[in-house]
Motif scaffolding. Structure first.
Motif, mmCIF file in Angstrom:
data_model
loop_
_atom_site.group_PDB
_atom_site.id
_atom_site.type_symbol
_atom_site.label_atom_id
_atom_site.label_comp_id
_atom_site.label_asym_id
_atom_site.label_seq_id
_atom_site.Cartn_x
_atom_site.Cartn_y
_atom_site.Cartn_z
ATOM 1 N N LEU A 98 0.819 -1.205 0.000
ATOM 2 C CA LEU A 98 0.000 0.000 0.000
ATOM 3 C C LEU A 98 0.855 1.257 0.000
ATOM 4 O O LEU A 98 2.018 1.250 0.418
ATOM 5 C CB LEU A 98 -0.912 0.020 1.236
ATOM 6 N N THR A 99 0.253 2.321 -0.452
ATOM 7 C CA THR A 99 0.809 3.658 -0.315
ATOM 8 C C THR A 99 -0.304 4.580 0.160
ATOM 9 O O THR A 99 -1.486 4.245 0.042
ATOM 10 C CB THR A 99 1.401 4.156 -1.645
ATOM 11 N N TRP A 100 0.036 5.719 0.720
ATOM 12 C CA TRP A 100 -0.988 6.590 1.293
ATOM 13 C C TRP A 100 -0.577 8.053 1.157
ATOM 14 O O TRP A 100 0.603 8.387 1.038
ATOM 15 C CB TRP A 100 -1.222 6.253 2.771
ATOM 16 N N VAL A 101 -1.591 8.900 1.171
ATOM 17 C CA VAL A 101 -1.385 10.348 1.112
ATOM 18 C C VAL A 101 -2.159 10.975 2.261
ATOM 19 O O VAL A 101 -3.373 10.748 2.403
ATOM 20 C CB VAL A 101 -1.859 10.934 -0.237
ATOM 21 N N GLU A 102 -1.473 11.759 3.073
ATOM 22 C CA GLU A 102 -2.122 12.404 4.219
ATOM 23 C C GLU A 102 -3.056 13.512 3.749
ATOM 24 O O GLU A 102 -2.716 14.307 2.874
ATOM 25 C CB GLU A 102 -1.063 12.988 5.151
ATOM 26 N N LEU A 103 -4.259 13.548 4.334
ATOM 27 C CA LEU A 103 -5.170 14.669 4.104
ATOM 28 C C LEU A 103 -4.791 15.762 5.104
ATOM 29 O O LEU A 103 -5.086 15.664 6.298
ATOM 30 C CB LEU A 103 -6.622 14.235 4.302
ATOM 31 N N TYR A 111 -6.181 9.490 5.854
ATOM 32 C CA TYR A 111 -5.336 9.278 4.675
ATOM 33 C C TYR A 111 -6.158 8.718 3.523
ATOM 34 O O TYR A 111 -7.149 8.001 3.731
ATOM 35 C CB TYR A 111 -4.202 8.293 4.992
ATOM 36 N N SER A 112 -5.711 9.028 2.332
ATOM 37 C CA SER A 112 -6.198 8.358 1.125
ATOM 38 C C SER A 112 -5.247 7.192 0.867
ATOM 39 O O SER A 112 -4.035 7.390 0.722
ATOM 40 C CB SER A 112 -6.200 9.331 -0.059
ATOM 41 N N VAL A 113 -5.775 5.978 0.833
ATOM 42 C CA VAL A 113 -4.952 4.764 0.756
ATOM 43 C C VAL A 113 -5.114 4.131 -0.619
ATOM 44 O O VAL A 113 -6.241 3.948 -1.100
ATOM 45 C CB VAL A 113 -5.338 3.767 1.861
ATOM 46 N N THR A 133 -7.024 3.632 -5.829
ATOM 47 C CA THR A 133 -7.474 4.085 -4.507
ATOM 48 C C THR A 133 -8.511 3.134 -3.931
ATOM 49 O O THR A 133 -9.509 2.807 -4.580
ATOM 50 C CB THR A 133 -8.063 5.499 -4.587
ATOM 51 N N ILE A 134 -8.283 2.688 -2.704
ATOM 52 C CA ILE A 134 -9.212 1.779 -2.030
ATOM 53 C C ILE A 134 -10.338 2.594 -1.408
ATOM 54 O O ILE A 134 -10.096 3.518 -0.621
ATOM 55 C CB ILE A 134 -8.492 0.945 -0.952
ATOM 56 N N GLU A 254 -13.864 9.095 1.284
ATOM 57 C CA GLU A 254 -13.311 7.763 1.041
ATOM 58 C C GLU A 254 -12.026 7.519 1.823
ATOM 59 O O GLU A 254 -11.290 6.580 1.543
ATOM 60 C CB GLU A 254 -13.046 7.575 -0.459
ATOM 61 N N SER A 255 -11.760 8.364 2.816
ATOM 62 C CA SER A 255 -10.485 8.279 3.529
ATOM 63 C C SER A 255 -10.513 7.210 4.613
ATOM 64 O O SER A 255 -11.561 6.714 5.021
ATOM 65 C CB SER A 255 -10.134 9.637 4.138
ATOM 66 N N TRP A 256 -9.314 6.893 5.091
ATOM 67 C CA TRP A 256 -9.099 5.907 6.150
ATOM 68 C C TRP A 256 -8.411 6.594 7.327
ATOM 69 O O TRP A 256 -7.576 7.470 7.138
ATOM 70 C CB TRP A 256 -8.241 4.758 5.652
ATOM 71 N N ARG A 257 -8.780 6.155 8.530
ATOM 72 C CA ARG A 257 -8.148 6.726 9.719
ATOM 73 C C ARG A 257 -7.070 5.773 10.212
ATOM 74 O O ARG A 257 -7.270 4.553 10.265
ATOM 75 C CB ARG A 257 -9.190 6.945 10.820
#
Length: 448
Positions: A98-103, A111-113, A133-134, A254-257
């Motif tokens: 996985l990769t992620w981008v911080e909101l 994060y967007s994962v 994007t998941i 659609e973000s993940w915590r």
């Protein structure tokens, strides 16, 4: 801000004798009976095993066949209070790298994962239009639908009630179930326990923590630098929880915590500066009991102010507790005999966070758990007044209910039973009249 909280922590007032007794009496009521634990755990484990078996045989969504379980929450941290009626289970989803981008507007918590590269595997059903994007909402909705199908055929052993699917809660990362018990006549009586099932993405140990999280977990003065290095090398998780508030962007929806629940559990279970804390009678401490008391107080405050303190949860108390452990790192500061003063120090620390409006996330210190909109200013003001009231009045919410008086025909023998005072007065009056008539008759007879 933290300096002010630390100062309040050091200046914890001496505990008055009556308050000392009240705290100890309350903590003695918070333990769980072993039989209750075993019976409840059996119900939850049977449902968990049945759900895993159902998912493995599922043909509609093969991506979820290989999920594994991570138990989390206060029950598994052994700080559950009153009744074992709430459980948490994290279902770890099998994902590629996985990769992620911080909101940025959420300060390292959301994060967007995404996948690192396109794939043709079964996870495609949970990706957004970009193919990488998941989607948090797709994962949560699909899990909810599968659990609904599972419950349609699942039967609780020994006919002990039935599991029902609760309504979806806004911003919740969980599919919540309730076990409804039956009365003797077969009618549903009420909720026996609830279970949160959280679909989770696991990021393996080989991938470093996000930059915002690398600045947290400040346990050097408590557990030591080596322990911190070992903890930060562990994996971490993403759960499908979107930020609080309205008018969210599409990426926020659609973000993940980020989640470190497994490390929180490890910190609370292995809480001593010395690695042998609470392993024997001579090494007991009062850390867990202080946390249990704080959780109890938070529950009671939420019951008293259900609307105003709706956003308050036990995680706020746990975060204040972990910060306090870092400031008071020596085992000698947590002797069992010092339980009342340590709890009051913890309560003062929480009140300090509330009054300043600053409660840094323990793993992501750039995120303030008391910041709006996640925690509205009105709720913060209400919480501050409630805590000040409790400390001023000597923790009235900790007071045990008085036992009911024993039944008696005449509770107070020195007084006539209720409703008899008038009867006695009338009787005395007639007795006096009769005596007077008798006396007059004797006098009349004598005159004759």
């Amino acid at each position: 801000m933290m300096a002010a909280v630390a100062q309040a922590d050091e200046n914890a007032p001496a505990v008055a004798p009556h308050l000392h007794e009240r705290i100890r009496n309350r903590v003695n009521q918070l333990g769980l009976r072993r039989t209750e634990l075993q019976q409840t755990a059996k119900r939850v484990n049977d449902l968990r095993d049945g759900l895993l078996d159902f998912l493995k045989k599922n043909t509609k969504q093969p991506f979820l066949r290989s999920v594994t379980v991570l138990n989390s929450g206060s029950y598994y941290e052994t700080v559950k209070i009153s009744n074992p009626n709430e459980f948490d289970i994290m279902l770890l989803l099998p994902t590629p790298r996985l990769t992620w981008v911080e909101l940025e507007e959420y300060h390292g918590l959301h994060y967007s994962v995404s996948l690192t590269r396109p794939t043709r595997s079964e996870i495609q059903a949970f990706l957004l239009a970009d193919g990488l994007t998941i989607s948090a909402s797709k994962v949560l909705n699909e899990m909810r639908a599968l659990i609904r199908n599972f419950l349609s055929t699942y039967k609780v052993p020994e006919g002990d009630g039935r599991w029902v699917l609760n309504r979806k809660r806004p911003s919740s990362p969980a599919v919540t179930l309730s076990l409804m018990c039956n009365s003797q006549d077969g009618k549903e009586e009420g909720e026996l326990l609830s279970l949160d099932i959280v679909p989770t993405l696991e990021v393996p140990e080989a991938q470093a923590w996000p930059l915002a999280a690398q600045q947290g977990l400040k346990v050097d003065n408590w557990l030591g630098k080596k322990a911190r290095r070992n903890l930060t090398k562990q994996c971490f998780y993403f759960v499908p929880k979107k930020p609080a508030g309205r008018n969210l962007s599409e990426s926020a929806k659609e973000s993940w915590r980020i989640s470190f629940s497994h490390i929180e559990k490890e910190l609370i279970k292995n809480h001593g500066q010395a690695r042998t804390c609470c392993e024997g009678r001579a090494t007991k401490c009062c850390r867990k009991k202080c946390l249990m008391l704080l959780k109890f107080l938070i529950e009671r405050l939420k019951t008293r102010f259900p609307e105003e303190l709706d956003r308050l949860c036990s995680y706020h108390g746990k975060t204040a507790f972990l910060h306090t452990l870092c400031r008071r790192g020596h085992d000698s500061q947590w002797a069992p005999s010092d339980l009342p003063s340590n709890f009051m120090a913890l309560l003062l620390a929480l009140e300090g966070h509330v009054s300043s409006g600053q409660l840094p996330h323990f793993f992501v210190p750039t995120c303030n758990l008391f910041a709006a909109p996640a925690f509205p200013r009105k709720a913060l003001s209400c919480l501050q007044r409630a805590l000040e009231e409790q400390m001023k009045l000597g923790l009235p919410l900790f007071q045990l209910p008085k036992p009911a008086p024993p039944l008696a025909l005449n509770p107070n023998p020195s007084q006539p039973p209720p409703g008899t005072q008038g009867d006695l007065s009338i009787g005395l009056m007639f007795a006096s009249i009769a005596a007077l008539l008798c006396f007059l008759s004797v006098v009349a007879y004598s005159v004759k």
